[in-house]
Design a protein around this motif. Structure first.
Motif, PDB file in Angstrom:
ATOM      1  N   THR A 116      44.237  29.017  39.622  1.00  0.00           N
ATOM      2  CA  THR A 116      45.300  28.983  38.621  1.00  0.00           C
ATOM      3  C   THR A 116      45.994  30.344  38.629  1.00  0.00           C
ATOM      4  OG1 THR A 116      43.908  29.850  36.831  1.00  0.00           O
ATOM      5  CG2 THR A 116      43.937  27.431  37.142  1.00  0.00           C
ATOM      6  N   VAL A 117      47.115  30.429  37.947  1.00  0.00           N
ATOM      7  CA  VAL A 117      47.824  31.715  37.848  1.00  0.00           C
ATOM      8  C   VAL A 117      46.900  32.750  37.214  1.00  0.00           C
ATOM      9  CG1 VAL A 117      49.750  32.910  36.725  1.00  0.00           C
ATOM     10  CG2 VAL A 117      50.114  30.671  37.780  1.00  0.00           C
ATOM     11  N   GLU A 118      46.197  32.358  36.161  1.00  0.00           N
ATOM     12  CA  GLU A 118      45.316  33.294  35.449  1.00  0.00           C
ATOM     13  C   GLU A 118      44.166  33.773  36.336  1.00  0.00           C
ATOM     14  OE1 GLU A 118      46.137  30.216  34.196  1.00  0.00           O
ATOM     15  OE2 GLU A 118      47.700  30.956  32.847  1.00  0.00           O
ATOM     16  N   THR A 119      43.538  32.853  37.072  1.00  0.00           N
ATOM     17  CA  THR A 119      42.397  33.271  37.896  1.00  0.00           C
ATOM     18  C   THR A 119      42.836  34.118  39.084  1.00  0.00           C
ATOM     19  OG1 THR A 119      42.362  31.151  39.102  1.00  0.00           O
ATOM     20  CG2 THR A 119      40.858  31.390  37.220  1.00  0.00           C
ATOM     21  N   THR A 120      44.033  33.893  39.596  1.00  0.00           N
ATOM     22  CA  THR A 120      44.503  34.733  40.712  1.00  0.00           C
ATOM     23  C   THR A 120      44.833  36.142  40.222  1.00  0.00           C
ATOM     24  OG1 THR A 120      46.745  33.853  40.487  1.00  0.00           O
ATOM     25  CG2 THR A 120      45.317  32.843  42.171  1.00  0.00           C
ATOM     26  N   GLU A 121      45.367  36.257  39.019  1.00  0.00           N
ATOM     27  CA  GLU A 121      45.621  37.583  38.440  1.00  0.00           C
ATOM     28  C   GLU A 121      44.295  38.319  38.246  1.00  0.00           C
ATOM     29  OE1 GLU A 121      48.432  39.252  37.781  1.00  0.00           O
ATOM     30  OE2 GLU A 121      49.750  37.609  38.386  1.00  0.00           O
ATOM     31  N   TYR A 122      43.332  37.613  37.701  1.00  0.00           N
ATOM     32  CA  TYR A 122      42.010  38.179  37.448  1.00  0.00           C
ATOM     33  C   TYR A 122      41.351  38.592  38.763  1.00  0.00           C
ATOM     34  CZ  TYR A 122      37.392  38.503  35.193  1.00  0.00           C
ATOM     35  OH  TYR A 122      36.185  38.923  34.711  1.00  0.00           O
ATOM     36  N   LEU A 123      41.436  37.741  39.746  1.00  0.00           N
ATOM     37  CA  LEU A 123      40.861  37.996  41.061  1.00  0.00           C
ATOM     38  C   LEU A 123      41.489  39.234  41.701  1.00  0.00           C
ATOM     39  CD1 LEU A 123      39.226  37.097  43.583  1.00  0.00           C
ATOM     40  CD2 LEU A 123      41.087  35.551  44.099  1.00  0.00           C
ATOM     41  N   ALA A 124      42.808  39.330  41.647  1.00  0.00           N
ATOM     42  CA  ALA A 124      43.504  40.491  42.227  1.00  0.00           C
ATOM     43  C   ALA A 124      43.061  41.778  41.546  1.00  0.00           C
ATOM     44  CB  ALA A 124      45.018  40.319  42.103  1.00  0.00           C
ATOM     45  N   ASN A 125      42.889  41.724  40.227  1.00  0.00           N
ATOM     46  CA  ASN A 125      42.456  42.917  39.494  1.00  0.00           C
ATOM     47  C   ASN A 125      41.021  43.304  39.836  1.00  0.00           C
ATOM     48  OD1 ASN A 125      44.881  43.354  38.159  1.00  0.00           O
ATOM     49  ND2 ASN A 125      44.339  42.003  36.472  1.00  0.00           N
ATOM     50  N   LEU A 126      40.119  42.330  39.866  1.00  0.00           N
ATOM     51  CA  LEU A 126      38.714  42.636  40.164  1.00  0.00           C
ATOM     52  C   LEU A 126      38.529  43.132  41.588  1.00  0.00           C
ATOM     53  CD1 LEU A 126      36.672  39.806  38.415  1.00  0.00           C
ATOM     54  CD2 LEU A 126      36.865  42.202  37.757  1.00  0.00           C
ATOM     55  N   ALA A 127      39.342  42.655  42.512  1.00  0.00           N
ATOM     56  CA  ALA A 127      39.246  43.067  43.920  1.00  0.00           C
ATOM     57  C   ALA A 127      40.065  44.316  44.199  1.00  0.00           C
ATOM     58  CB  ALA A 127      39.697  41.929  44.822  1.00  0.00           C
ATOM     59  N   ASP A 128      40.651  44.897  43.164  1.00  0.00           N
ATOM     60  CA  ASP A 128      41.507  46.083  43.304  1.00  0.00           C
ATOM     61  C   ASP A 128      42.657  45.851  44.271  1.00  0.00           C
ATOM     62  OD1 ASP A 128      40.135  47.697  41.478  1.00  0.00           O
ATOM     63  OD2 ASP A 128      38.721  48.364  43.019  1.00  0.00           O
ATOM     64  N   GLY A 129      43.024  44.582  44.484  1.00  0.00           N
ATOM     65  CA  GLY A 129      44.135  44.259  45.367  1.00  0.00           C
ATOM     66  C   GLY A 129      43.845  44.487  46.837  1.00  0.00           C
ATOM     67  N   VAL A 130      42.585  44.720  47.193  1.00  0.00           N
ATOM     68  CA  VAL A 130      42.211  44.969  48.591  1.00  0.00           C
ATOM     69  C   VAL A 130      42.205  43.632  49.336  1.00  0.00           C
ATOM     70  CG1 VAL A 130      40.406  45.828  50.140  1.00  0.00           C
ATOM     71  CG2 VAL A 130      40.853  46.989  47.957  1.00  0.00           C
ATOM     72  N   PRO A 131      43.066  43.481  50.352  1.00  0.00           N
ATOM     73  CA  PRO A 131      43.211  42.190  51.030  1.00  0.00           C
ATOM     74  C   PRO A 131      41.903  41.585  51.536  1.00  0.00           C
ATOM     75  CG  PRO A 131      44.962  43.661  51.710  1.00  0.00           C
ATOM     76  CD  PRO A 131      44.019  44.473  50.877  1.00  0.00           C
ATOM     77  N   ARG A 132      41.060  42.366  52.161  1.00  0.00           N
ATOM     78  CA  ARG A 132      39.806  41.809  52.699  1.00  0.00           C
ATOM     79  C   ARG A 132      38.920  41.276  51.589  1.00  0.00           C
ATOM     80  NH1 ARG A 132      39.294  46.244  57.204  1.00  0.00           N
ATOM     81  NH2 ARG A 132      40.412  45.141  58.812  1.00  0.00           N
ATOM     82  N   ARG A 133      38.875  41.999  50.490  1.00  0.00           N
ATOM     83  CA  ARG A 133      38.072  41.528  49.355  1.00  0.00           C
ATOM     84  C   ARG A 133      38.642  40.227  48.804  1.00  0.00           C
ATOM     85  NH1 ARG A 133      37.696  47.078  45.937  1.00  0.00           N
ATOM     86  NH2 ARG A 133      36.466  48.264  47.431  1.00  0.00           N
TER      87      ARG A 133
END
Length: 168
Positions: A116-133
């Protein structure tokens, strides 16, 4: 290691003599350099020769790695490196675009579900936006959501992050 470096140089020279364009990408150079401990003078000399061969052959050598990699290189090798491109962190929108493109290639449909939009925002934040993560987490989250038959949730994201990266 020495043979591989020489082989890359030979390929560059062969293509250069034919006036063909040749690009070699060395990914995760930081891991290659540190595989046997801190790189020594012999490794730096080989890299310097490789850079010189690519330059004389008119070939392009692209090296990728963590920013700390630059500190592993000798001054002479660093001087031979051209422009340095630093990747910016992925945003939630970048993650959604990537998910849609991946699903289009895999399933013929550009969709976001089970994310969802919310989970992708959360995911990007938790992964620090690092593509491999992000890619690694998306893979595991998609698998988990498919097995459960549910959308990806914040709880699911936290659990997968904890397992994959041993983070609290």
């Amino acid at each position: 290691e020495a043979t591989a470096v020489e082989a890359m140089g030979v390929l560059a020279l062969l293509h250069g003599r034919r006036h063909d364009r040749f690009v070699l990408v060395l990914d995760e150079l930081d891991k290659i350099l540190t595989a046997g401990g801190r790189p020594g003078p012999e490794t730096m000399a080989r890299l310097q020769r490789l850079f010189g061969v690519f330059t004389s052959a008119g070939a392009l050598l692209v090296i990728a790695g963590l920013p700390d990699m630059l500190h592993l290189l000798s001054t002479e090798v660093r001087q031979r490196i051209g422009p340095i491109v630093r990747m910016s962190a992925l945003t939630g929108e970048d993650v959604r675009t990537s998910i849609r493109q991946t699903q289009l290639r895999a399933f013929g449909q550009a969709r976001l579900a089970p994310f969802t939009v919310e989970t992708t925002e959360y995911l990007a934040n938790l992964a620090d936006g690092v593509p491999r993560r992000v890619i690694r987490l998306c893979y595991h989250l998609f698998q988990r959501a498919a097995q459960a038959g549910t959308p990806v949730t914040h709880v699911m994201v936290r659990e997968v992050v904890r397992v994959q990266f041993d983070l609290a």
